[in-house]
Design an enzyme around this catalytic site. Structure first.
Site, PDB file in Angstrom:
ATOM      1  N   GLU A  57      -6.517 -13.792  10.399  1.00 34.61           N
ATOM      2  CA  GLU A  57      -7.312 -14.992  10.092  1.00 34.61           C
ATOM      3  C   GLU A  57      -6.517 -16.271  10.343  1.00 34.61           C
ATOM      4  O   GLU A  57      -7.002 -17.367  10.089  1.00 34.61           O
ATOM      5  CB  GLU A  57      -7.750 -14.960   8.625  1.00 34.61           C
ATOM      6  CG  GLU A  57      -9.047 -14.187   8.398  1.00 34.61           C
ATOM      7  CD  GLU A  57      -8.953 -12.718   8.713  1.00 34.61           C
ATOM      8  OE1 GLU A  57      -8.012 -12.063   8.237  1.00 34.61           O
ATOM      9  OE2 GLU A  57      -9.809 -12.212   9.458  1.00 34.61           O
TER      10      GLU A  57
ATOM     11  N   ASP B 242     -15.581 -10.527  12.230  1.00 34.63           N
ATOM     12  CA  ASP B 242     -14.447 -10.026  11.437  1.00 34.63           C
ATOM     13  C   ASP B 242     -14.561  -8.533  11.160  1.00 34.63           C
ATOM     14  O   ASP B 242     -14.208  -8.060  10.090  1.00 34.63           O
ATOM     15  CB  ASP B 242     -14.309 -10.814  10.114  1.00 34.63           C
ATOM     16  CG  ASP B 242     -12.993 -10.503   9.397  1.00 34.63           C
ATOM     17  OD1 ASP B 242     -12.013 -10.161  10.088  1.00 34.63           O
ATOM     18  OD2 ASP B 242     -12.957 -10.587   8.153  1.00 34.63           O
TER      19      ASP B 242
ATOM     20  N   GLY C 234      -2.603 -10.773   9.259  1.00 32.97           N
ATOM     21  CA  GLY C 234      -2.634 -12.205   9.551  1.00 32.97           C
ATOM     22  C   GLY C 234      -3.649 -12.600  10.614  1.00 32.97           C
ATOM     23  O   GLY C 234      -3.525 -13.651  11.239  1.00 32.97           O
TER      24      GLY C 234
ATOM     25  N   ASN D 124     -14.973  -1.220   3.620  1.00 30.24           N
ATOM     26  CA  ASN D 124     -13.813  -2.076   3.795  1.00 30.24           C
ATOM     27  C   ASN D 124     -12.576  -1.232   4.145  1.00 30.24           C
ATOM     28  O   ASN D 124     -12.703  -0.191   4.785  1.00 30.24           O
ATOM     29  CB  ASN D 124     -13.621  -2.984   2.578  1.00 30.24           C
ATOM     30  CG  ASN D 124     -12.797  -4.207   2.916  1.00 30.24           C
ATOM     31  OD1 ASN D 124     -11.652  -4.329   2.514  1.00 30.24           O
ATOM     32  ND2 ASN D 124     -13.368  -5.120   3.683  1.00 30.24           N
TER      33      ASN D 124
ATOM     34  N   ASP E 280     -12.875  -5.822  11.502  1.00 27.94           N
ATOM     35  CA  ASP E 280     -11.594  -5.136  11.711  1.00 27.94           C
ATOM     36  C   ASP E 280     -11.817  -3.638  11.858  1.00 27.94           C
ATOM     37  O   ASP E 280     -12.568  -3.043  11.076  1.00 27.94           O
ATOM     38  CB  ASP E 280     -10.678  -5.350  10.506  1.00 27.94           C
ATOM     39  CG  ASP E 280     -10.161  -6.772  10.407  1.00 27.94           C
ATOM     40  OD1 ASP E 280      -9.159  -7.060  11.063  1.00 27.94           O
ATOM     41  OD2 ASP E 280     -10.767  -7.581   9.689  1.00 27.94           O
TER      42      ASP E 280
ATOM     43  N   ARG F  65       0.795  -1.235   0.000  1.00 24.51           N
ATOM     44  CA  ARG F  65       0.000   0.000   0.000  1.00 24.51           C
ATOM     45  C   ARG F  65       0.825   1.283   0.000  1.00 24.51           C
ATOM     46  O   ARG F  65       0.268   2.358   0.123  1.00 24.51           O
ATOM     47  CB  ARG F  65      -0.983  -0.019   1.164  1.00 24.51           C
ATOM     48  CG  ARG F  65      -1.968  -1.172   1.058  1.00 24.51           C
ATOM     49  CD  ARG F  65      -3.177  -1.030   1.949  1.00 24.51           C
ATOM     50  NE  ARG F  65      -4.100  -2.123   1.746  1.00 24.51           N
ATOM     51  CZ  ARG F  65      -4.112  -3.260   2.443  1.00 24.51           C
ATOM     52  NH1 ARG F  65      -3.248  -3.459   3.408  1.00 24.51           N
ATOM     53  NH2 ARG F  65      -4.989  -4.208   2.173  1.00 24.51           N
TER      54      ARG F  65
HETATM   55 CA    CA Z   1      -9.913  -9.686   9.446  1.00 23.25          CA
END
Ligand code: CA
Ligand code: CA
Length: 543
Positions: free
Chosen positions: A180, A288, A178, A377, A290, A118
């Site tokens: 997951e 999830d 990481g 997202n 985040d 990124r």
């Molecule tokens: Ca995640």
């Protein structure tokens, strides 16, 4: 001495501090430490943007996901891919240098949500970037020559580095991906000069640490809380803000408790990594959600008083406003459809869980809003001070959710959820460009994405424009006041990157990296197969 200080020692701490007020360059991820992605430039504006034209395109020779935010300094643009760093002339697109990154072959099966990078940070003649195999490296700005390279984690455990470092108070700060993979998240501080490791803050609390009682047994060790995006910095408060991701495994019953510091924002001292305050958006998060995209630092009038706030469009569907000096919650309202919580209690700062959330936690098969990819997202929003609105690509979808038994295997997903992707609404758009009032979560206007939802970032300008891109490749300019699309140009691949703008020689340029991939390429429908791969940098200016 002063006379000897040339460009090799520029990009001082003061230059970085001033970045958002110096529209000739883009020195930081976020176009300023405040992450507002706002430029006062108005040569390109609502009246003339129809005359925008591409002035050059540069092939990155890379068919993976392109999520790099260009940095522009002293007549040079720096862009990254997962396996190269390039320096370009921002006016002509001519390559100045290119350095390849060597990566072990087995790293590619691991990176969860796209093979990508990124972007870079720059400071005192050096360029800093991370690598997919969990290293951070420094290069010479002029030549790209490697100066140092340090290992942050073992990529074979499923940890990766994808984001631009943040330079704050003379320290290179990096996060880790990481969440997951049954890993334990952390944030690192490094010495820019030598690469010496200065500090490490683990984002899941061990039993002997403050917050350790929010994890049963040793569950914090595989507890997630990844830190995979770049933070923000308030130099006056000397606080770095960094977001953390999901708990590991996703199944919350495997880690009963709040699980500090998953799905939180951490306010830290950049010199030492000391935690000053934290706010947890989603305690014991099952979905999830985040909170890694930390949001923007904005000075906002609230109740007649100017408050220094941090505002975040959280993946959990709520738009938050926090006092960034102390973490006090000032507002939290849904900006997309939400059914896992009825509201956020402003007194306790905690979500009021819904009936459907209770069913999900009890193991029933339910449909949860927002979906696994969130109300928004990872791509950042932008701020326009004249409208007082936050411009974000938001998502309108849910996901089928049912718990399963979590099983840990090194280097594999550790979810404990019967994962079946996302559910698109039948008769509604799947996503919007939304102009959101942070205090209410309500959109002043929305522009529906006709085909795929957009996962691109947004850029706001003094010309009252919002620049963004489509998953199908169209780069566009939209009127910040009413959402009317004023310009569109089809680039060579899908856009999931972050537009920037700068002025050189009296001319305003807008640059975006094109190149499909990322999480939407994994979850999108068959129409995504019609979008060609292939990364390139596109730059636009008025005729
Ligand atoms: Ca995640
Ligand atoms: Ca600047």
């Amino acid at each position: 001495m002063a006379a000897l200080i040339g460009s090799a020692q520029a990009q001082s701490a003061d230059d970085l501090k001033r970045d958002s007020a110096t529209p000739g360059d883009v020195l930081t991820y976020g176009m300023g430490y405040n992450n507002q992605r706002y430029s006062p430039l108005k040569q390109i504006n609502t009246k003339n943007v129809g005359k925008l034209r591409p002035v050059w395109a540069y092939s990155l020779n890379n068919s993976q996901s392109q999520e790099s935010q260009p940095i522009v300094y002293n007549g040079v643009m720096y862009v990254t891919t997962h396996n190269s760093t390039v320096a370009l002339n921002p006016v002509s697109g001519k390559q100045i240098w290119k350095q390849d990154i060597e990566l072990p072959q087995d790293v590619f099966k691991m990176a969860c949500c796209g093979i990508l990078n990124r972007g870079v940070a720059i400071y005192e003649g050096k360029l800093f970037r991370s690598t997919l195999d969990a290293h951070v490296m420094a290069m010479d700005l002029k030549t790209g020559k490697q100066l140092w390279k340090m290992k942050a984690a073992d990529y074979q455990n499923g940890q990766a580095m994808t984001s631009a470092p943040l330079i704050a108070n003379g320290v290179v700060i990096t996060g880790i991906a990481g969440g997951e993979y049954g890993t334990r998240g952390f944030i690192d501080g490094w010495d820019p000069e030598t690469g010496k490791h200065l500090w490490k803050f683990y984002t899941t609390a061990a039993p002997d640490q403050k917050g350790g009682d929010t994890w049963p047994g040793d569950t914090h060790e595989k507890g997630g809380a990844p830190t995979w995006l770049t933070g923000a910095y308030d130099p006056d408060l000397d606080l770095v803000y960094w977001g953390t991701g999901n708990g590991g495994p996703w199944n919350p019953n495997a880690r009963k408790g709040d699980n500090l510091y998953i799905a939180s924002v951490l306010a830290m001292r950049p010199k030492t990594g000391e935690l000053v305050w934290h706010y947890q958006f989603s305690p014991n998060d099952p979905y999830d959600y985040d909170a890694t995209e930390v949001g923007m630092l904005v000075d906002m009038k609230i109740g007649g008083k100017t408050r220094k706030v941090l505002t975040q469009a959280n993946r959990n569907g709520f738009m938050y406003v926090l006092d960034r000096a102390n973490g006090e919650l000032l507002a939290a309202n849904p900006y997309v459809k939400v059914n896992w919580a009825d509201s956020i209690d402003l007194k306790t700062g905690r979500p009021v869980h819904s009936e459907i959330d209770k069913k999900a936690r009890a193991g029933e098969d339910v449909e949860i809003f927002p979906s696994v990819v969130g109300g928004k997202n990872w791509t950042p929003m932008s701020w326009n001070p004249s409208t007082g609105l936050a411009y974000a690509n938001t998502l309108n979808m849910s996901w089928p959710y049912q718990l399963a038994k979590p099983e840990y295997k090194k280097g594999e997903w550790y979810l404990g959820v019967n994962f079946r992707g996302v559910t698109m609404p039948k008769d509604e758009p799947h996503g919007y460009l939304s102009a959101i009032d942070p205090m209410t979560g309500k959109s002043k206007w929305q522009m529906a994405w006709p085909a795929q939802p957009s996962m691109a970032g947004t850029l706001s300008t003094g010309g009252d424009l919002v620049f963004t891109g489509a998953a199908t490749g169209e780069f566009m300019a939209v009127d910040a006041r009413n959402g009317k699309k004023l310009y569109e140009f089809l680039t060579s691949s899908g856009i999931i990157g972050l537009p920037v703008t700068y002025e050189i020689g009296g001319k305003q340029y807008v640059t975006v990296v094109s190149g499909s991939g990322g999480v939407w390429a994994l979850l999108g429908d068959e129409r995504m197969s019609q979008v060609p791969a292939g990364g390139s940098v596109w730059t636009f200016a008025l005729d």
